[in-house]
Design an enzyme around this catalytic site. Structure first.
Site, PDB file in Angstrom:
ATOM      1  N   ASN A  66       0.872  -1.174   0.000  1.00 28.67           N
ATOM      2  CA  ASN A  66       0.000   0.000   0.000  1.00 28.67           C
ATOM      3  C   ASN A  66       0.910   1.225   0.000  1.00 28.67           C
ATOM      4  OD1 ASN A  66      -1.808   2.037   0.445  1.00 28.67           O
ATOM      5  ND2 ASN A  66      -2.472   1.342   2.478  1.00 28.67           N
ATOM      6  N   LYS A 126       0.148   4.235  -0.256  1.00 29.20           N
ATOM      7  CA  LYS A 126      -0.487   5.425   0.342  1.00 29.20           C
ATOM      8  C   LYS A 126      -0.226   6.645  -0.560  1.00 29.20           C
ATOM      9  CE  LYS A 126      -0.208   3.140   4.769  1.00 29.20           C
ATOM     10  NZ  LYS A 126      -0.074   3.198   6.221  1.00 29.20           N
ATOM     11  N   HIS A 141      -9.423   1.136   4.982  1.00 27.46           N
ATOM     12  CA  HIS A 141      -8.158   1.351   5.684  1.00 27.46           C
ATOM     13  C   HIS A 141      -8.397   2.301   6.858  1.00 27.46           C
ATOM     14  CE1 HIS A 141      -4.056   2.446   6.578  1.00 27.46           C
ATOM     15  NE2 HIS A 141      -3.688   1.381   5.900  1.00 27.46           N
ATOM     16  N   GLU A 183      -6.784   4.692   7.936  1.00 26.36           N
ATOM     17  CA  GLU A 183      -6.558   6.114   7.617  1.00 26.36           C
ATOM     18  C   GLU A 183      -7.785   6.712   6.937  1.00 26.36           C
ATOM     19  OE1 GLU A 183      -2.888   5.414   5.542  1.00 26.36           O
ATOM     20  OE2 GLU A 183      -1.977   4.806   7.450  1.00 26.36           O
ATOM     21  N   GLU A 232      -5.307  -5.011  10.355  1.00 29.74           N
ATOM     22  CA  GLU A 232      -4.263  -4.014  10.590  1.00 29.74           C
ATOM     23  C   GLU A 232      -4.519  -3.310  11.918  1.00 29.74           C
ATOM     24  OE1 GLU A 232      -2.400  -2.809   6.568  1.00 29.74           O
ATOM     25  OE2 GLU A 232      -4.022  -1.421   6.973  1.00 29.74           O
ATOM     26  N   GLY A 272       2.679   2.105  10.783  1.00 31.05           N
ATOM     27  CA  GLY A 272       3.633   3.205  10.647  1.00 31.05           C
ATOM     28  C   GLY A 272       4.348   3.547  11.944  1.00 31.05           C
ATOM     29  N   SER A 286       3.615  -2.340  10.178  1.00 30.33           N
ATOM     30  CA  SER A 286       5.064  -2.429  10.354  1.00 30.33           C
ATOM     31  C   SER A 286       5.660  -3.776   9.944  1.00 30.33           C
ATOM     32  CB  SER A 286       5.451  -2.083  11.806  1.00 30.33           C
ATOM     33  OG  SER A 286       5.054  -0.761  12.112  1.00 30.33           O
ATOM     34  N   GLY A 321       2.932  -1.151   4.195  1.00 30.16           N
ATOM     35  CA  GLY A 321       3.009   0.274   3.871  1.00 30.16           C
ATOM     36  C   GLY A 321       4.433   0.688   3.565  1.00 30.16           C
ATOM     37  N   GLY A 322       5.111   1.263   4.564  1.00 32.44           N
ATOM     38  CA  GLY A 322       6.443   1.851   4.366  1.00 32.44           C
ATOM     39  C   GLY A 322       7.428   0.963   3.621  1.00 32.44           C
TER      40      GLY A 322
HETATM   41  P1  13P Z   1       3.177   0.251   7.622  1.00 34.61           P
HETATM   42  O1  13P Z   1       3.658  -1.024   6.994  1.00 34.61           O
HETATM   43  O2  13P Z   1       3.920   1.460   7.147  1.00 34.61           O
HETATM   44  O3  13P Z   1       3.076   0.140   9.106  1.00 34.61           O
HETATM   45  O4  13P Z   1       1.666   0.474   7.094  1.00 34.61           O
HETATM   46  C1  13P Z   1       0.771  -0.568   7.177  1.00 34.61           C
HETATM   47  C2  13P Z   1      -0.443  -0.202   6.404  1.00 34.61           C
HETATM   48  O5  13P Z   1      -1.176   0.696   6.785  1.00 34.61           O
HETATM   49  C3  13P Z   1      -0.720  -0.940   5.165  1.00 34.61           C
HETATM   50  O6  13P Z   1      -1.982  -0.653   4.688  1.00 34.61           O
END
Ligand code: 13P
Length: 252
Positions: A10, A12, A96, A98, A168, A174, A214, A235-236
Protein backbone atom coordinates in the site's frame (compact mmCIF):
# COMPACT_ATOMS: atom_id res chain seq x y z
CA UNK A 1 -7.93 -26.00 1.03
CA UNK A 2 -4.81 -24.08 0.11
CA UNK A 3 -5.37 -20.38 0.54
CA UNK A 4 -3.87 -17.77 -1.75
CA UNK A 5 -0.82 -16.21 -0.12
CA UNK A 6 -0.56 -12.52 -0.85
CA UNK A 7 2.09 -9.84 -0.43
CA UNK A 8 0.32 -6.53 -1.01
CA UNK A 9 1.91 -3.10 -0.96
CA UNK A 10 0.00 0.00 0.00
CA UNK A 11 1.95 2.97 -1.29
CA UNK A 12 -0.49 5.43 0.34
CA UNK A 13 0.11 9.03 -0.84
CA UNK A 14 3.72 8.55 -1.84
CA UNK A 15 5.78 8.64 -5.05
CA UNK A 16 5.58 10.94 -8.04
CA UNK A 17 4.58 9.42 -11.36
CA UNK A 18 8.22 8.90 -12.33
CA UNK A 19 9.14 7.46 -8.93
CA UNK A 20 6.11 5.19 -8.98
CA UNK A 21 7.02 3.79 -12.38
CA UNK A 22 10.60 3.25 -11.21
CA UNK A 23 9.40 1.40 -8.10
CA UNK A 24 7.04 -0.84 -10.08
CA UNK A 25 9.76 -1.54 -12.65
CA UNK A 26 12.27 -2.47 -9.96
CA UNK A 27 9.77 -4.84 -8.34
CA UNK A 28 8.84 -6.39 -11.68
CA UNK A 29 12.50 -6.90 -12.57
CA UNK A 30 13.40 -8.31 -9.17
CA UNK A 31 10.60 -10.85 -9.02
CA UNK A 32 11.58 -14.47 -9.05
CA UNK A 33 8.93 -17.06 -9.74
CA UNK A 34 6.52 -17.32 -6.86
CA UNK A 35 3.23 -19.04 -6.19
CA UNK A 36 2.09 -16.20 -4.02
CA UNK A 37 0.26 -13.21 -5.40
CA UNK A 38 1.83 -9.75 -5.35
CA UNK A 39 -0.47 -6.73 -5.35
CA UNK A 40 0.70 -3.14 -5.78
CA UNK A 41 -1.69 -0.66 -4.20
CA UNK A 42 -0.76 2.56 -5.93
CA UNK A 43 -2.19 6.07 -5.94
CA UNK A 44 -5.05 6.25 -8.48
CA UNK A 45 -3.03 8.45 -10.80
CA UNK A 46 -0.36 5.75 -11.17
CA UNK A 47 -2.64 2.76 -11.67
CA UNK A 48 -2.60 2.73 -15.44
CA UNK A 49 1.16 3.03 -15.77
CA UNK A 50 1.86 0.45 -13.07
CA UNK A 51 -0.70 -1.98 -14.51
CA UNK A 52 1.11 -1.76 -17.85
CA UNK A 53 4.51 -2.29 -16.25
CA UNK A 54 3.40 -5.49 -14.50
CA UNK A 55 1.09 -6.75 -17.23
CA UNK A 56 3.39 -9.53 -18.38
CA UNK A 57 4.77 -10.39 -14.96
CA UNK A 58 3.03 -13.50 -13.61
CA UNK A 59 1.21 -13.24 -10.28
CA UNK A 60 1.37 -9.46 -10.00
CA UNK A 61 -1.80 -7.36 -9.84
CA UNK A 62 -2.63 -3.75 -9.13
CA UNK A 63 -4.98 -2.28 -6.51
CA UNK A 64 -6.59 1.09 -5.99
CA UNK A 65 -6.55 2.42 -2.42
CA UNK A 66 -10.11 3.68 -2.43
CA UNK A 67 -13.08 4.25 -4.71
CA UNK A 68 -16.40 6.08 -4.66
CA UNK A 69 -19.50 4.11 -3.77
CA UNK A 70 -21.54 5.47 -6.68
CA UNK A 71 -21.04 4.13 -10.18
CA UNK A 72 -20.59 7.54 -11.82
CA UNK A 73 -21.87 11.08 -11.68
CA UNK A 74 -21.29 14.55 -10.27
CA UNK A 75 -18.73 13.69 -7.58
CA UNK A 76 -15.90 16.08 -8.31
CA UNK A 77 -12.48 14.68 -7.59
CA UNK A 78 -13.60 11.10 -7.01
CA UNK A 79 -12.64 7.85 -8.75
CA UNK A 80 -15.21 5.26 -9.79
CA UNK A 81 -14.78 1.51 -9.77
CA UNK A 82 -15.39 1.44 -13.49
CA UNK A 83 -12.48 3.83 -14.03
CA UNK A 84 -10.28 1.70 -11.80
CA UNK A 85 -11.21 -1.42 -13.72
CA UNK A 86 -10.71 0.27 -17.07
CA UNK A 87 -7.01 0.87 -16.37
CA UNK A 88 -6.32 -2.72 -15.43
CA UNK A 89 -6.60 -2.86 -11.64
CA UNK A 90 -8.29 -5.91 -10.14
CA UNK A 91 -8.34 -5.01 -6.44
CA UNK A 92 -9.54 -2.10 -4.31
CA UNK A 93 -8.34 -1.55 -0.74
CA UNK A 94 -11.35 -0.54 1.37
CA UNK A 95 -11.77 0.52 4.95
CA UNK A 96 -8.16 1.35 5.68
CA UNK A 97 -7.93 2.91 9.15
CA UNK A 98 -6.56 6.11 7.62
CA UNK A 99 -9.70 6.43 5.51
CA UNK A 100 -11.91 5.57 8.47
CA UNK A 101 -10.18 8.16 10.65
CA UNK A 102 -9.28 11.04 8.31
CA UNK A 103 -12.16 10.75 5.86
CA UNK A 104 -14.87 9.61 8.27
CA UNK A 105 -15.59 6.38 6.46
CA UNK A 106 -18.04 4.41 8.56
CA UNK A 107 -19.52 0.94 8.44
CA UNK A 108 -22.45 1.79 6.19
CA UNK A 109 -20.42 3.69 3.61
CA UNK A 110 -17.90 0.85 3.50
CA UNK A 111 -20.67 -1.70 2.98
CA UNK A 112 -21.81 0.37 -0.03
CA UNK A 113 -18.28 0.53 -1.40
CA UNK A 114 -17.87 -3.23 -0.99
CA UNK A 115 -21.05 -3.76 -3.02
CA UNK A 116 -19.94 -1.36 -5.75
CA UNK A 117 -16.53 -3.02 -6.06
CA UNK A 118 -17.99 -6.53 -6.19
CA UNK A 119 -20.66 -5.33 -8.62
CA UNK A 120 -17.91 -4.54 -11.13
CA UNK A 121 -16.21 -7.87 -10.44
CA UNK A 122 -13.24 -6.32 -8.72
CA UNK A 123 -11.98 -7.66 -5.40
CA UNK A 124 -12.11 -5.71 -2.15
CA UNK A 125 -9.18 -5.95 0.23
CA UNK A 126 -11.18 -5.11 3.32
CA UNK A 127 -9.20 -3.65 6.22
CA UNK A 128 -10.16 -4.01 9.85
CA UNK A 129 -8.32 -3.46 13.12
CA UNK A 130 -8.48 -1.83 16.51
CA UNK A 131 -6.90 1.25 18.08
CA UNK A 132 -4.53 0.91 21.03
CA UNK A 133 -7.15 1.75 23.68
CA UNK A 134 -9.38 -1.09 22.48
CA UNK A 135 -6.45 -3.52 22.47
CA UNK A 136 -5.56 -2.45 26.00
CA UNK A 137 -9.17 -2.88 27.10
CA UNK A 138 -9.08 -6.40 25.69
CA UNK A 139 -12.10 -5.89 23.43
CA UNK A 140 -10.24 -6.09 20.11
CA UNK A 141 -12.01 -9.18 18.82
CA UNK A 142 -15.43 -7.62 19.45
CA UNK A 143 -14.26 -4.42 17.71
CA UNK A 144 -13.15 -6.28 14.59
CA UNK A 145 -16.27 -8.45 14.69
CA UNK A 146 -18.42 -5.35 14.47
CA UNK A 147 -16.40 -4.02 11.52
CA UNK A 148 -16.93 -7.28 9.64
CA UNK A 149 -20.59 -7.61 10.61
CA UNK A 150 -21.51 -4.08 9.61
CA UNK A 151 -19.68 -3.84 6.29
CA UNK A 152 -19.32 -7.42 5.00
CA UNK A 153 -21.80 -9.79 6.58
CA UNK A 154 -24.72 -8.58 4.45
CA UNK A 155 -23.02 -10.41 1.56
CA UNK A 156 -24.26 -13.77 0.35
CA UNK A 157 -21.81 -16.63 0.58
CA UNK A 158 -20.77 -16.52 -3.08
CA UNK A 159 -20.04 -12.79 -2.98
CA UNK A 160 -18.17 -13.10 0.30
CA UNK A 161 -15.95 -15.82 -1.13
CA UNK A 162 -14.20 -13.16 -3.27
CA UNK A 163 -13.16 -10.98 -0.32
CA UNK A 164 -9.62 -10.59 0.95
CA UNK A 165 -9.34 -9.40 4.56
CA UNK A 166 -6.47 -7.38 5.98
CA UNK A 167 -6.15 -7.19 9.76
CA UNK A 168 -4.26 -4.01 10.59
CA UNK A 169 -4.05 -3.07 14.27
CA UNK A 170 -3.91 0.72 14.22
CA UNK A 171 -1.25 0.84 16.92
CA UNK A 172 1.10 -1.08 14.60
CA UNK A 173 0.63 1.05 11.47
CA UNK A 174 3.63 3.20 10.65
CA UNK A 175 4.83 2.99 14.25
CA UNK A 176 7.55 0.38 13.95
CA UNK A 177 5.64 -1.60 16.59
CA UNK A 178 4.51 -4.87 15.04
CA UNK A 179 1.95 -7.17 16.54
CA UNK A 180 3.82 -10.19 17.80
CA UNK A 181 3.44 -13.24 15.58
CA UNK A 182 1.26 -14.73 18.33
CA UNK A 183 -0.96 -11.62 18.56
CA UNK A 184 -1.41 -11.70 14.79
CA UNK A 185 -2.15 -15.42 14.80
CA UNK A 186 -4.67 -15.11 17.65
CA UNK A 187 -6.62 -12.37 15.88
CA UNK A 188 -6.49 -14.06 12.48
CA UNK A 189 -7.76 -17.27 14.05
CA UNK A 190 -10.57 -15.34 15.73
CA UNK A 191 -11.49 -13.69 12.40
CA UNK A 192 -11.49 -17.06 10.66
CA UNK A 193 -13.80 -18.41 13.36
CA UNK A 194 -16.17 -15.47 12.81
CA UNK A 195 -16.21 -16.30 9.09
CA UNK A 196 -16.86 -19.96 9.86
CA UNK A 197 -19.76 -19.08 12.17
CA UNK A 198 -21.31 -16.87 9.51
CA UNK A 199 -20.48 -18.61 6.23
CA UNK A 200 -19.27 -22.09 7.12
CA UNK A 201 -15.83 -23.59 7.33
CA UNK A 202 -15.26 -23.91 3.58
CA UNK A 203 -15.46 -20.14 3.14
CA UNK A 204 -13.49 -19.50 6.32
CA UNK A 205 -10.70 -21.85 5.25
CA UNK A 206 -10.58 -20.35 1.76
CA UNK A 207 -10.41 -16.67 2.73
CA UNK A 208 -6.98 -15.01 2.66
CA UNK A 209 -6.40 -12.92 5.79
CA UNK A 210 -3.42 -10.58 5.55
CA UNK A 211 -1.62 -8.89 8.42
CA UNK A 212 -0.67 -5.20 8.17
CA UNK A 213 1.30 -2.98 10.52
CA UNK A 214 5.06 -2.43 10.35
CA UNK A 215 5.77 -5.53 8.27
CA UNK A 216 9.48 -5.43 7.39
CA UNK A 217 11.94 -7.86 5.82
CA UNK A 218 13.17 -8.73 9.32
CA UNK A 219 9.78 -9.85 10.67
CA UNK A 220 7.82 -10.95 7.58
CA UNK A 221 8.94 -14.59 7.62
CA UNK A 222 7.87 -15.22 11.19
CA UNK A 223 4.55 -13.42 10.81
CA UNK A 224 3.73 -15.11 7.47
CA UNK A 225 4.55 -18.52 8.93
CA UNK A 226 1.64 -18.35 11.39
CA UNK A 227 -1.04 -20.83 10.33
CA UNK A 228 -3.83 -18.26 9.91
CA UNK A 229 -1.72 -15.46 8.42
CA UNK A 230 -1.84 -15.60 4.62
CA UNK A 231 0.46 -12.70 3.87
CA UNK A 232 0.74 -8.99 4.48
CA UNK A 233 -0.47 -5.54 3.56
CA UNK A 234 2.68 -3.50 3.68
CA UNK A 235 3.01 0.27 3.87
CA UNK A 236 6.44 1.85 4.37
CA UNK A 237 8.49 -1.20 3.35
CA UNK A 238 6.58 -1.49 0.06
CA UNK A 239 8.13 1.80 -1.06
CA UNK A 240 11.62 0.29 -1.10
CA UNK A 241 12.04 -2.30 -3.86
CA UNK A 242 14.66 -4.37 -2.05
CA UNK A 243 12.61 -4.51 1.14
CA UNK A 244 9.40 -5.36 -0.66
CA UNK A 245 11.10 -8.05 -2.75
CA UNK A 246 12.44 -9.63 0.42
CA UNK A 247 8.96 -9.55 1.91
CA UNK A 248 7.55 -11.17 -1.26
CA UNK A 249 10.08 -13.95 -0.75
CA UNK A 250 9.18 -14.46 2.92
CA UNK A 251 6.62 -17.21 2.38
CA UNK A 252 7.89 -20.63 3.31
P1 13P B 1 3.18 0.25 7.62
O1 13P B 1 3.66 -1.02 6.99
O2 13P B 1 3.92 1.46 7.15
O3 13P B 1 3.08 0.14 9.11
O4 13P B 1 1.67 0.47 7.09
C1 13P B 1 0.77 -0.57 7.18
C2 13P B 1 -0.44 -0.20 6.40
O5 13P B 1 -1.18 0.70 6.78
C3 13P B 1 -0.72 -0.94 5.17
O6 13P B 1 -1.98 -0.65 4.69
Amino acid sequence: MKRQQIAAGNWKMNKTYKEGRALATAIAKGMTSTDSLVILGTPAIHLNAVANIVKKVPNVEVAAQNCHQEKSGAYTGETSVEMIKSVGAKYVILGHSERREYFNEGHELLAAKVDTVLGKRLIPIFCCGEPLAIREAGTHVAHVKKQLEESLFHLKKKAFSKIVIAYEPIWAIGTGVTASPQQAQDMHKAIRQLLADKYGSDIAEGTSILYGGSVKPANAKEIFSQPDVDGGLVGGASLKPDDFLQIINSFS
